[in-house]
Design a protein around this motif. Structure first.
Motif, PDB file in Angstrom:
ATOM      1  N   GLN A  83     108.659 -77.394  -7.028  1.00  0.00           N
ATOM      2  CA  GLN A  83     110.132 -77.040  -6.850  1.00  0.00           C
ATOM      3  C   GLN A  83     110.592 -78.060  -7.600  1.00  0.00           C
ATOM      4  O   GLN A  83     111.938 -77.671  -7.855  1.00  0.00           O
TER       5      GLN A  83
ATOM      6  N   THR B  60     108.623 -79.423  -2.739  1.00  0.00           N
ATOM      7  CA  THR B  60     107.273 -79.498  -3.323  1.00  0.00           C
ATOM      8  C   THR B  60     107.675 -80.193  -4.752  1.00  0.00           C
ATOM      9  O   THR B  60     108.419 -79.921  -5.319  1.00  0.00           O
TER      10      THR B  60
ATOM     11  N   ASP C  86     105.729 -68.975  -5.870  1.00  0.00           N
ATOM     12  CA  ASP C  86     106.047 -70.256  -4.789  1.00  0.00           C
ATOM     13  C   ASP C  86     107.581 -70.598  -4.614  1.00  0.00           C
ATOM     14  O   ASP C  86     108.016 -70.450  -3.461  1.00  0.00           O
ATOM     15  N   TYR C  87     108.236 -70.590  -5.642  1.00  0.00           N
ATOM     16  CA  TYR C  87     109.555 -70.840  -5.576  1.00  0.00           C
ATOM     17  C   TYR C  87     110.468 -70.034  -4.976  1.00  0.00           C
ATOM     18  O   TYR C  87     111.369 -70.523  -4.136  1.00  0.00           O
ATOM     19  N   LEU C  88     110.330 -68.728  -5.344  1.00  0.00           N
ATOM     20  CA  LEU C  88     110.924 -67.716  -4.729  1.00  0.00           C
ATOM     21  C   LEU C  88     110.301 -67.266  -3.422  1.00  0.00           C
ATOM     22  O   LEU C  88     110.878 -66.097  -2.925  1.00  0.00           O
ATOM     23  N   SER C  89     109.072 -67.683  -3.021  1.00  0.00           N
ATOM     24  CA  SER C  89     108.383 -67.344  -1.715  1.00  0.00           C
ATOM     25  C   SER C  89     108.163 -65.640  -1.778  1.00  0.00           C
ATOM     26  O   SER C  89     108.443 -65.069  -0.856  1.00  0.00           O
ATOM     27  N   THR C  90     107.584 -65.429  -3.004  1.00  0.00           N
ATOM     28  CA  THR C  90     107.087 -63.988  -3.047  1.00  0.00           C
ATOM     29  C   THR C  90     105.862 -63.876  -3.653  1.00  0.00           C
ATOM     30  O   THR C  90     105.137 -65.025  -3.780  1.00  0.00           O
ATOM     31  N   THR C  91     105.357 -62.739  -4.107  1.00  0.00           N
ATOM     32  CA  THR C  91     103.952 -62.627  -4.682  1.00  0.00           C
ATOM     33  C   THR C  91     103.903 -62.732  -6.171  1.00  0.00           C
ATOM     34  O   THR C  91     104.799 -62.681  -6.901  1.00  0.00           O
TER      35      THR C  91
ATOM     36  N   GLU D 280     103.925 -70.667 -10.063  1.00  0.00           N
ATOM     37  CA  GLU D 280     104.864 -71.370  -9.651  1.00  0.00           C
ATOM     38  C   GLU D 280     106.130 -70.705  -9.210  1.00  0.00           C
ATOM     39  O   GLU D 280     106.926 -71.199  -8.369  1.00  0.00           O
TER      40      GLU D 280
END
Length: 76
Positions: A5, A2, A17-22, A14
């Motif tokens: 990223q 994305t 989002d990059y680490l796919s966490t909260t 961001e």
């Protein structure tokens, strides 16, 4: 990849989002000083290489028969 990223620096949102966490998890990492971050005025920013290093530091290798034997030998 994305647009977020592809960037070199990330905001808290961001980075989450990059680490796919909260976002809460990222803020907890900052509060506990478990990840390198940068203050830009009142804003918190992260470099991609620092986030990647944090993930790499948490790496756990798979168990192999040789590693089990080695660990048992150390315990004896």
């Amino acid at each position: 990849m994305t647009a977020a990223q592809a960037r070199e620096h990330f905001s808290v949102d961001e980075a989450a989002d990059y680490l796919s966490t909260t976002v809460r998890f990222i803020r907890r990492l900052v509060a506990d000083r478990r990840v390198t971050f940068y203050k830009v005025g009142k804003y918190v920013r992260f470099k991609r290489v620092d986030l990647d290093a944090f993930v790499q530091a948490g790496r756990v290798d798979a168990i192999t028969p040789d590693s089990v034997r080695r660990d048992l030998w150390k315990a004896a």
